[in-house]
Design a protein around this motif. Structure first.
Motif, short mmCIF file in Angstrom:
data_model
loop_
_atom_site.label_atom_id
_atom_site.label_comp_id
_atom_site.label_asym_id
_atom_site.label_seq_id
_atom_site.Cartn_x
_atom_site.Cartn_y
_atom_site.Cartn_z
N GLY A 120 2.28 3.94 7.75
CA GLY A 120 3.36 4.90 8.00
C GLY A 120 4.60 4.32 8.64
O GLY A 120 5.44 5.06 9.15
N ALA A 121 4.75 3.00 8.62
CA ALA A 121 5.91 2.37 9.26
C ALA A 121 7.21 2.70 8.51
O ALA A 121 8.27 2.79 9.11
CB ALA A 121 5.73 0.86 9.35
N GLU A 122 7.11 2.86 7.20
CA GLU A 122 8.30 3.16 6.38
C GLU A 122 8.03 4.45 5.64
O GLU A 122 7.11 4.54 4.83
CB GLU A 122 8.56 2.02 5.40
CG GLU A 122 9.83 2.16 4.61
CD GLU A 122 11.07 2.03 5.47
OE1 GLU A 122 12.04 2.74 5.17
OE2 GLU A 122 11.07 1.25 6.43
N ARG A 123 8.85 5.47 5.91
CA ARG A 123 8.67 6.77 5.25
C ARG A 123 9.99 7.19 4.63
O ARG A 123 11.04 7.03 5.26
CB ARG A 123 8.22 7.80 6.28
CG ARG A 123 7.81 9.10 5.66
CD ARG A 123 7.14 9.99 6.71
NE ARG A 123 6.63 11.18 6.10
CZ ARG A 123 6.92 12.40 6.49
NH1 ARG A 123 7.69 12.60 7.54
NH2 ARG A 123 6.44 13.44 5.86
N TRP A 124 9.91 7.73 3.41
CA TRP A 124 11.09 8.21 2.71
C TRP A 124 10.82 9.62 2.24
O TRP A 124 9.75 9.92 1.69
CB TRP A 124 11.39 7.30 1.52
CG TRP A 124 12.50 7.78 0.66
CD1 TRP A 124 13.83 7.60 0.85
CD2 TRP A 124 12.36 8.54 -0.55
NE1 TRP A 124 14.53 8.20 -0.18
CE2 TRP A 124 13.64 8.79 -1.04
CE3 TRP A 124 11.27 9.04 -1.26
CZ2 TRP A 124 13.88 9.50 -2.20
CZ3 TRP A 124 11.50 9.76 -2.41
CH2 TRP A 124 12.81 9.97 -2.87
N LEU A 125 11.75 10.52 2.48
CA LEU A 125 11.64 11.91 2.07
C LEU A 125 12.80 12.21 1.12
O LEU A 125 13.95 11.91 1.44
CB LEU A 125 11.73 12.82 3.29
CG LEU A 125 11.48 14.30 3.11
CD1 LEU A 125 10.03 14.56 2.75
CD2 LEU A 125 11.81 15.04 4.40
N SER A 126 12.50 12.76 -0.05
CA SER A 126 13.55 13.05 -1.03
C SER A 126 14.56 14.04 -0.45
O SER A 126 14.20 14.93 0.31
CB SER A 126 12.96 13.60 -2.33
OG SER A 126 12.37 14.87 -2.12
N LYS A 127 15.82 13.86 -0.83
CA LYS A 127 16.86 14.80 -0.40
C LYS A 127 16.74 16.12 -1.15
O LYS A 127 17.08 17.16 -0.62
CB LYS A 127 18.24 14.19 -0.65
CG LYS A 127 18.54 13.04 0.26
CD LYS A 127 19.92 12.47 -0.03
CE LYS A 127 20.18 11.26 0.82
NZ LYS A 127 21.46 10.64 0.53
N GLY A 175 0.79 -1.23 0.00
CA GLY A 175 0.00 0.00 0.00
C GLY A 175 0.82 1.27 0.00
O GLY A 175 0.60 2.15 0.83
N GLY A 176 1.77 1.40 -0.90
CA GLY A 176 2.61 2.59 -0.99
C GLY A 176 1.88 3.81 -1.51
O GLY A 176 1.05 3.70 -2.41
N THR A 177 2.19 4.97 -0.94
CA THR A 177 1.61 6.24 -1.34
C THR A 177 2.72 7.26 -1.52
O THR A 177 3.65 7.31 -0.73
CB THR A 177 0.62 6.75 -0.27
OG1 THR A 177 -0.36 5.76 -0.03
CG2 THR A 177 -0.05 8.03 -0.71
N VAL A 178 2.59 8.09 -2.55
CA VAL A 178 3.55 9.15 -2.84
C VAL A 178 2.81 10.49 -2.79
O VAL A 178 1.70 10.59 -3.30
CB VAL A 178 4.19 8.96 -4.24
CG1 VAL A 178 5.17 10.06 -4.55
CG2 VAL A 178 4.87 7.61 -4.33
N TYR A 232 7.45 9.27 0.17
CA TYR A 232 6.85 7.95 -0.03
C TYR A 232 6.54 7.40 1.36
O TYR A 232 7.35 7.52 2.29
CB TYR A 232 7.80 6.99 -0.75
CG TYR A 232 7.36 5.55 -0.60
CD1 TYR A 232 6.38 5.03 -1.44
CD2 TYR A 232 7.87 4.73 0.38
CE1 TYR A 232 5.94 3.73 -1.30
CE2 TYR A 232 7.44 3.43 0.54
CZ TYR A 232 6.48 2.94 -0.30
OH TYR A 232 6.03 1.66 -0.14
N GLU A 233 5.38 6.80 1.50
CA GLU A 233 4.99 6.19 2.78
C GLU A 233 4.20 4.93 2.51
O GLU A 233 3.35 4.90 1.63
CB GLU A 233 4.14 7.19 3.56
CG GLU A 233 3.85 6.80 4.98
CD GLU A 233 3.13 7.92 5.70
OE1 GLU A 233 1.92 7.76 5.94
OE2 GLU A 233 3.76 8.93 6.01
N ASN A 234 4.48 3.88 3.28
CA ASN A 234 3.68 2.66 3.12
C ASN A 234 2.46 2.74 4.03
O ASN A 234 2.35 3.64 4.86
CB ASN A 234 4.51 1.41 3.37
CG ASN A 234 4.94 1.26 4.81
OD1 ASN A 234 4.79 2.17 5.63
ND2 ASN A 234 5.48 0.12 5.15
N ARG A 235 1.54 1.81 3.85
CA ARG A 235 0.32 1.79 4.65
C ARG A 235 0.69 1.69 6.13
O ARG A 235 1.52 0.89 6.51
CB ARG A 235 -0.55 0.59 4.26
CG ARG A 235 -1.90 0.58 4.90
CD ARG A 235 -2.76 -0.56 4.42
NE ARG A 235 -2.56 -0.81 3.01
CZ ARG A 235 -2.51 -2.01 2.47
NH1 ARG A 235 -2.66 -3.07 3.20
NH2 ARG A 235 -2.32 -2.16 1.17
#
Length: 74
Positions: free
Chosen positions: A41-48, A14-17, A36-39
């Protein structure tokens, strides 16, 4: 066209951008980043990279969403 493995995985978890607004506390100016965040919110990525224009960040979201097969939130 068949989905790649990373697209199937992203759909399964369930990835969301989306675009995140970041404010400079010194002067209040806004910069934009792709997130980017998975369902759940356990894994979150923020662009540099920080975009000065929200339209550029939106384009980044669309490209990343297409690549990952993730839902793009507006």
């Amino acid at each position: 066209m068949t989905e790649a493995a990373h697209q199937r995985i992203t759909r399964a978890i369930g990835g969301t951008v989306y675009v995140t607004v970041l404010r400079d506390p010194a002067d209040g100016s806004a910069r934009y980043a792709v997130t980017y965040e998975n369902r759940g919110g356990a894994e979150r990525w923020l662009s540099k990279h920080r975009f000065q224009d929200v339209a550029q960040a939106d384009a980044g979201c669309l490209a990343l969403g297409d690549f990952l097969g993730a839902q793009v939130r507006g």
